[in-house]
Every structure is written in structure tokens, then in C-alpha cells.
Design an enzyme around this catalytic site. Sequence first.
Site, PDB file in Angstrom:
ATOM      1  N   ASP A  67      36.913  55.650 -41.124  1.00 18.75           N
ATOM      2  CA  ASP A  67      37.440  54.704 -40.381  1.00 18.75           C
ATOM      3  C   ASP A  67      37.625  53.534 -41.193  1.00 18.75           C
ATOM      4  O   ASP A  67      37.740  53.455 -42.321  1.00 18.75           O
ATOM      5  CB  ASP A  67      36.249  54.134 -39.441  1.00 18.75           C
ATOM      6  CG  ASP A  67      34.862  54.073 -40.084  1.00 18.75           C
ATOM      7  OD1 ASP A  67      34.845  54.082 -41.089  1.00 18.75           O
ATOM      8  OD2 ASP A  67      33.705  54.315 -39.401  1.00 18.75           O
ATOM      9  N   ASP A 136      23.165  51.773 -32.991  1.00 21.55           N
ATOM     10  CA  ASP A 136      23.243  52.006 -31.699  1.00 21.55           C
ATOM     11  C   ASP A 136      23.849  53.254 -31.129  1.00 21.55           C
ATOM     12  O   ASP A 136      24.238  53.762 -30.260  1.00 21.55           O
ATOM     13  CB  ASP A 136      24.339  50.925 -31.172  1.00 21.55           C
ATOM     14  CG  ASP A 136      25.828  51.096 -31.963  1.00 21.55           C
ATOM     15  OD1 ASP A 136      25.776  51.915 -32.735  1.00 21.55           O
ATOM     16  OD2 ASP A 136      26.635  50.551 -31.286  1.00 21.55           O
ATOM     17  N   HIS A 138      26.263  54.845 -32.965  1.00 24.59           N
ATOM     18  CA  HIS A 138      27.466  55.178 -33.261  1.00 24.59           C
ATOM     19  C   HIS A 138      27.609  56.033 -34.391  1.00 24.59           C
ATOM     20  O   HIS A 138      27.034  56.120 -35.455  1.00 24.59           O
ATOM     21  CB  HIS A 138      28.451  54.036 -33.290  1.00 24.59           C
ATOM     22  CG  HIS A 138      28.469  53.035 -34.579  1.00 24.59           C
ATOM     23  ND1 HIS A 138      28.400  51.801 -34.397  1.00 24.59           N
ATOM     24  CD2 HIS A 138      28.396  53.432 -36.040  1.00 24.59           C
ATOM     25  CE1 HIS A 138      28.581  51.200 -35.706  1.00 24.59           C
ATOM     26  NE2 HIS A 138      28.178  52.213 -36.612  1.00 24.59           N
TER      27      HIS A 138
HETATM   28  C1  GLP Z   1      29.251  51.269 -40.175  1.00 25.34           C
HETATM   29  C2  GLP Z   1      30.234  52.391 -40.276  1.00 25.34           C
HETATM   30  C3  GLP Z   1      29.881  53.943 -40.008  1.00 25.34           C
HETATM   31  C4  GLP Z   1      28.370  53.813 -40.688  1.00 25.34           C
HETATM   32  C5  GLP Z   1      27.590  52.897 -39.894  1.00 25.34           C
HETATM   33  C6  GLP Z   1      25.992  52.964 -40.483  1.00 25.34           C
HETATM   34  O1  GLP Z   1      29.552  50.314 -39.206  1.00 25.34           O
HETATM   35  N1  GLP Z   1      31.519  52.339 -39.634  1.00 25.34           N
HETATM   36  O2  GLP Z   1      30.635  54.960 -40.614  1.00 25.34           O
HETATM   37  O3  GLP Z   1      27.774  55.121 -40.884  1.00 25.34           O
HETATM   38  O4  GLP Z   1      28.133  51.927 -39.412  1.00 25.34           O
HETATM   39  O5  GLP Z   1      26.275  51.841 -41.543  1.00 25.34           O
HETATM   40  P1  GLP Z   1      25.039  51.576 -42.436  1.00 25.34           P
HETATM   41  O6  GLP Z   1      25.093  52.850 -43.268  1.00 25.34           O
HETATM   42  O7  GLP Z   1      25.535  50.562 -43.408  1.00 25.34           O
HETATM   43  O8  GLP Z   1      23.704  51.507 -41.833  1.00 25.34           O
END
Ligand code: GLP
Length: 260
Positions: A67, A136, A138
Site C-alpha cells: 500500500d 480494526d 485491516h
Molecule cells: C498500517 C499498514 C498496514 C499495517 C497495519 C498495522 O496502517 N497500512 O500494512 O499492517 O497498519 O500497522 P503496525 O504494524 O504498525 O501495527
Amino acid sequence: MEVVILPGADAVGRLAADAVEAVLRTRERPVLGLATGSSPLATYAELRRRHREAGLSFAHATAFLLDEYVGLPAGHPQRYRAVIDAELTSRVDLHDSRVHSPDGDAADVPAACAAYEAAIAAAGGVDVQLLGIGSDGHLGFNEPGSSLASRTRIKTLTARTRADNARFFAGPDEVPHHVLTQGIGTILDARHLLLLATGEGKADAVAAAVEGPLAAACPASALQLHPHATVVLDEAAAKGLARAGYYREVYGGKPAWQGL
Ligand code: GLP
């Protein structure tokens, strides 16, 4: 789906690095799916170490990011392409021209997204896809409600994700509202999915993804559809799992030949 529960973030990083190393050492043209965020940082540190100390080579690899933010100015350190360069790709022998990310500057967004899908297909598809999970649920930037069949496209971040990611920016208002992300359908095309999660803040999302219903309300639950998905957790992220004892038994008794 295989669930592996390990003592801490470093152990999670080492196991994920093993899976990436296996692809690098066995595929003629390895294709890596890379994630940003904090979850894969220990994995990237371990891969850098193996490159430095054990001759692990990325010379024949191609990489695709999950992304990218829309609208961050050139040179902004939080562009995901800049983040992955800083964490991994510029620090190993992976050629810059083979590191791909969705084009967050594109004037024609649908065309850029279609081109990204075509580039992944032309490379032969992703061998191993690293994934984090949002609090959440995602995956990539596929927020709750995302189609489980979606492809690369523009999405709007939820207030919760913008608040979660504000720690990387000067302030919460600096976090872009829009992003480009591989779709859930795109992610499911990868041959091996490796979801990494550490810390108690991920426990509810992990439980929903692994043991909850398959639902767009929790995009990471789409891993339940994949024939080769591995979820690697530390103890804190595994706290909400009802079947943790069973996962430990399965992993503990796994035949050595099986690998991840
Ligand atoms: C972000 C990224 C994701 C990531 C997720 C968790 O916003 N776009 O690819 O896996 O959220 O982030 P983190 O690993 O910093 O907790």
C-alpha cells in the site's frame, strides 16, 4: 491456517525471516510481498543481518509493497516506498528498479492501480506476502467493509487508522485521508501469506481474524480462505485466542519436513 505463538517480537521476526529466506534460496526469480508499519520491523532487521553476516542475497528478487499514501510530497519520509527503502530494500542487494509500490502521485488513479496489478502478474505473482493487521482488523489498507474480492484501488482511511498511524507523523492532521492498497483479492493471490502481530493491542483483531466469522467487517479474516496462511504471534497478541492450546500442540508436534 497455521497459528504459531512465540515468546516475543524477535522470535516472530526470526521465523518470518526463515520463510522469506526459504523463498530467496529456492526460487529462481523470488517475488516478495512487503508490508510497512511496525509489525515486520524485527523481520527486516533479521533479514538485514542475514544479508550482512550470512550472505543472504536479494539480487534476483522483485518486491511489491502492499500500500501507499496518496498525496504525501516527494521526499516525505513516511511515504511507504521511502520507509521500505530505509528498513530493507536499500540496505540489501535488491535492485531499486525491482522494488514496486502503488503510485500515490498518479493523476489517473484507476489506471495506476490496474498497472500495479499487471506488474504483479507479470512478475509471476507473489511468493510470500508479509502482512500486519490493523487494530480494526485491516489488511494492507483494506478497512472494515472492504470487499473480500477487491483489487488494488483507492481507499479512505478510518479515523481509527489515522489515529493509530499519527505516531509516525508530526501530528494527527498530517496523516493522509486517502491511500492506494492492494485489494483483499490481490493479497489472496499470493502463494503464502504470513501475518505477523505482536503486542496486546492486536489481540482483539487477531482473535476476530483467526477465530471469528469470515466477514468484510474484519478484512484479515480473509486469511481463512487461503490454502497457505501462517499467523505468527507473540504471547500478548495471542491473548484472545480460544484455541491457543491447540495451536501450540499442532506447532509443537509438527514434522520437521513440513516447514512453514
Ligand atoms: C498500517 C499498514 C498496514 C499495517 C497495519 C498495522 O496502517 N497500512 O500494512 O499492517 O497498519 O500497522 P503496525 O504494524 O504498525 O501495527
